[in-house]
Design a protein around this motif. Structure first.
Motif, PDB file in Angstrom:
ATOM      1  N   ARG A   1      34.009  43.526  42.471  1.00  0.00           N
ATOM      2  CA  ARG A   1      34.300  42.166  42.954  1.00  0.00           C
ATOM      3  C   ARG A   1      34.360  41.204  41.777  1.00  0.00           C
ATOM      4  N   GLU A   2      33.380  41.318  40.875  1.00  0.00           N
ATOM      5  CA  GLU A   2      33.365  40.446  39.698  1.00  0.00           C
ATOM      6  C   GLU A   2      34.627  40.633  38.866  1.00  0.00           C
ATOM      7  N   GLN A   3      35.083  41.876  38.734  1.00  0.00           N
ATOM      8  CA  GLN A   3      36.280  42.151  37.940  1.00  0.00           C
ATOM      9  C   GLN A   3      37.515  41.508  38.575  1.00  0.00           C
ATOM     10  N   VAL A   4      37.607  41.580  39.916  1.00  0.00           N
ATOM     11  CA  VAL A   4      38.743  40.957  40.610  1.00  0.00           C
ATOM     12  C   VAL A   4      38.735  39.450  40.391  1.00  0.00           C
ATOM     13  N   VAL A   5      37.556  38.823  40.557  1.00  0.00           N
ATOM     14  CA  VAL A   5      37.457  37.372  40.379  1.00  0.00           C
ATOM     15  C   VAL A   5      37.770  36.983  38.938  1.00  0.00           C
ATOM     16  N   GLU A   6      37.257  37.750  37.975  1.00  0.00           N
ATOM     17  CA  GLU A   6      37.546  37.461  36.572  1.00  0.00           C
ATOM     18  C   GLU A   6      39.038  37.590  36.279  1.00  0.00           C
ATOM     19  N   ALA A   7      39.677  38.622  36.850  1.00  0.00           N
ATOM     20  CA  ALA A   7      41.109  38.832  36.623  1.00  0.00           C
ATOM     21  C   ALA A   7      41.934  37.684  37.192  1.00  0.00           C
ATOM     22  N   MET A   8      41.552  37.205  38.370  1.00  0.00           N
ATOM     23  CA  MET A   8      42.278  36.073  38.956  1.00  0.00           C
ATOM     24  C   MET A   8      42.126  34.831  38.093  1.00  0.00           C
ATOM     25  N   GLY A   9      40.929  34.648  37.533  1.00  0.00           N
ATOM     26  CA  GLY A   9      40.717  33.512  36.640  1.00  0.00           C
ATOM     27  C   GLY A   9      41.585  33.601  35.397  1.00  0.00           C
ATOM     28  N   TRP A  10      41.710  34.799  34.842  1.00  0.00           N
ATOM     29  CA  TRP A  10      42.560  34.982  33.666  1.00  0.00           C
ATOM     30  C   TRP A  10      44.017  34.690  33.993  1.00  0.00           C
ATOM     31  N   ILE A  11      44.484  35.138  35.141  1.00  0.00           N
ATOM     32  CA  ILE A  11      45.872  34.876  35.544  1.00  0.00           C
ATOM     33  C   ILE A  11      46.124  33.380  35.633  1.00  0.00           C
ATOM     34  N   GLU A  12      45.200  32.667  36.270  1.00  0.00           N
ATOM     35  CA  GLU A  12      45.338  31.207  36.374  1.00  0.00           C
ATOM     36  C   GLU A  12      45.439  30.553  35.004  1.00  0.00           C
ATOM     37  N   ARG A  13      44.514  30.908  34.136  1.00  0.00           N
ATOM     38  CA  ARG A  13      44.462  30.243  32.829  1.00  0.00           C
ATOM     39  C   ARG A  13      45.667  30.578  31.955  1.00  0.00           C
ATOM     40  N   LEU A  14      46.159  31.823  32.050  1.00  0.00           N
ATOM     41  CA  LEU A  14      47.277  32.235  31.198  1.00  0.00           C
ATOM     42  C   LEU A  14      48.621  31.686  31.677  1.00  0.00           C
TER      43      LEU A  14
END
Length: 317
Positions: free
Chosen positions: A135-148
Motif C-alpha cells: 500500500r505504501e509503495q502504491v501511495v508513494e508511486a502516485m505521489g511521484w507521478i504527480e510531482r513529475l
C-alpha cells in the motif's frame, strides 16, 4: 490533413505512449469512472466541483474554471444547477465587484457528504487487499507521478499526512498534549488535563465500535492531532477532543478531522451531532460554523483557573 508534432512530442518513444494509455485505461476501470460515478446521479465533473466548494474558502467561478480546466460556460451551467438545488449561495467578492464568492450551503454539504464517504470507501477497497508495505509503495508511486508530471508542483519533500485508528499509547498522548497546549496557549491549569483524562478513560472503558470512532493524525510519521465521535444517544453523536499541535496548523487538518467525524456520524444514521467548546477557541469555532454547526447555548463559568464562556453547538445530520 497531416498533423505536425513538436520535436519534444515526436521524441517520446511509442512504447512509452502506449504505456501511459494502457495505465489510463487500467485506472479508469479500477476507479469506476466508466460506470455511474460513485453510484450516484452526478457525473464525475460535477462531483469534483462539489469537492472544491466543500474544501475551499472564497472561491470565484473564474478561479474554479482555471484550476479544473473547465470551459467557463460549462461551469456556469453546473453552478446554475447547484444554485437551483440550493447547494450554493453567491456573495459579492470584496476584491472584484464583478465576481461572486461561491459558498456551499448546509444542503450542499449534505449532498456532498455521502459522495465523499463513498469515494473514501472505494479508495479503501482498492488498497485493502494489499499488504501494508505494498500500500505504501502504491501511495508513494502516485505521489511521484504527480510531482513529475505537474511542473507547478513544489519540489520540496512531500509531507505525508495519515489519519489512522488510535492504538495503545495514543490516548495517553492525547491527554498529555491537551494539558501542555492549553496551559501554554491559554493558561489553563491541570484541572483541564484531569477532565481530558476522565473523558479519555470513559471512552476506552465504554467504547462501542459500532457507534463510536477516533482518529489520530500523523504528519511525516509523528502524531499531530486527534478527534473522536462518541454515542450520546441513539440519535445523537458527540464530537470530542479535537486537537492539533502547532506543527499541524495551517494544513487543513482540523477541517479534515471534523469532516471525518461528520461523515462517520451520517453513515451510522445519527440525526444530530453536538459538541461543547469555549468561546476563546476561535479556530475550532470557525471550523464548526463553516460546516453548519449552530451555537445553541452559552454559559459563563469559572474553570481551569480562568473566567470562561462555554458553548454548546449542534448540527442536524
Amino acid at each position: 490533413m497531416p498533423t505536425t508534432e513538436s520535436p519534444a512530442v515526436s521524441a517520446v518513444p511509442v512504447e512509452a505512449v502506449k504505456a501511459v494509455r494502457r495505465f489510463n485505461r487500467f485506472f479508469t476501470r479500477q476507479a469506476g469512472v466508466l460506470e455511474p460515478y460513485l453510484g450516484g446521479a452526478l457525473p464525475l465533473t460535477e462531483v469534483r466541483v462539489l469537492y472544491e466548494l466543500a474544501h475551499r474558502d472564497a472561491l470565484v467561478a473564474t478561479d474554479l474554471a482555471r484550476e479544473l480546466g473547465l470551459d467557463g460556460g460549462y461551469l456556469s451551467r453546473i453552478l446554475k444547477r447547484f444554485e437551483t438545488e440550493g447547494w450554493i449561495v453567491r456573495s459579492p467578492s470584496p476584491r472584484d465587484a464583478r465576481q461572486s464568492l461561491l459558498t456551499l450551503t448546509e444542503a450542499g454539504h449534505a449532498a456532498f457528504a455521502p459522495l465523499q464517504q463513498k469515494s473514501r470507501e472505494e479508495a479503501a477497497a482498492l488498497l485493502a487487499p494489499l499488504p501494508p508495505r505494498e500500500r505504501e509503495q502504491v501511495v508513494e508511486a502516485m505521489g511521484w507521478i504527480e510531482r513529475l508530471l505537474d511542473p507547478t508542483a513544489p519540489r520540496a519533500p512531500t509531507r505525508t499526512v495519515v489519519l489512522r485508528d488510535p492504538k495503545p499509547g495514543d490516548m495517553g498522548w492525547v491527554v498529555q498534549q491537551h494539558g501542555e497546549l492549553y496551559a501554554r496557549e491559554y493558561g489553563w491549569n491541570s484541572e483541564f488535563e484531569a477532565l481530558v483524562a476522565e473523558i479519555v478513560a470513559q471512552y476506552i472503558r465504554k467504547f462501542q465500535p459500532e457507534w463510536e470512532k477516533g482518529w489520530i493524525a500523523e504528519l511525516d510519521g509523528e502524531r499531530v492531532g486527534a478527534i473522536f465521535v462518541v454515542r450520546k444517544s441513539a440519535t445523537t453523536a458527540q464530537l470530542r477532543l479535537l486537537l492539533l499541535t502547532p506543527a499541524a496548523r495551517g494544513l487543513g487538518l482540523g477541517s479534515r478531522l471534523t469532516d471525518e467525524c461528520i461523515a462517520f456520524a451520517r453513515a451510522k444514521g445519527y440525526r444530530k451531532m453536538v459538541l461543547w467548546t469555549n468561546s476563546c477557541l476561535s479556530a475550532a469555532r470557525a471550523i464548526y460554523a463553516k460546516r453548519g454547526f449552530e451555537l445553541e447555548k452559552t454559559e459563563a463559568y469559572e474553570g481551569f483557573g480562568q473566567q470562561l464562556v462555554g458553548e454548546t453547538w449542534s448540527l442536524k445530520l
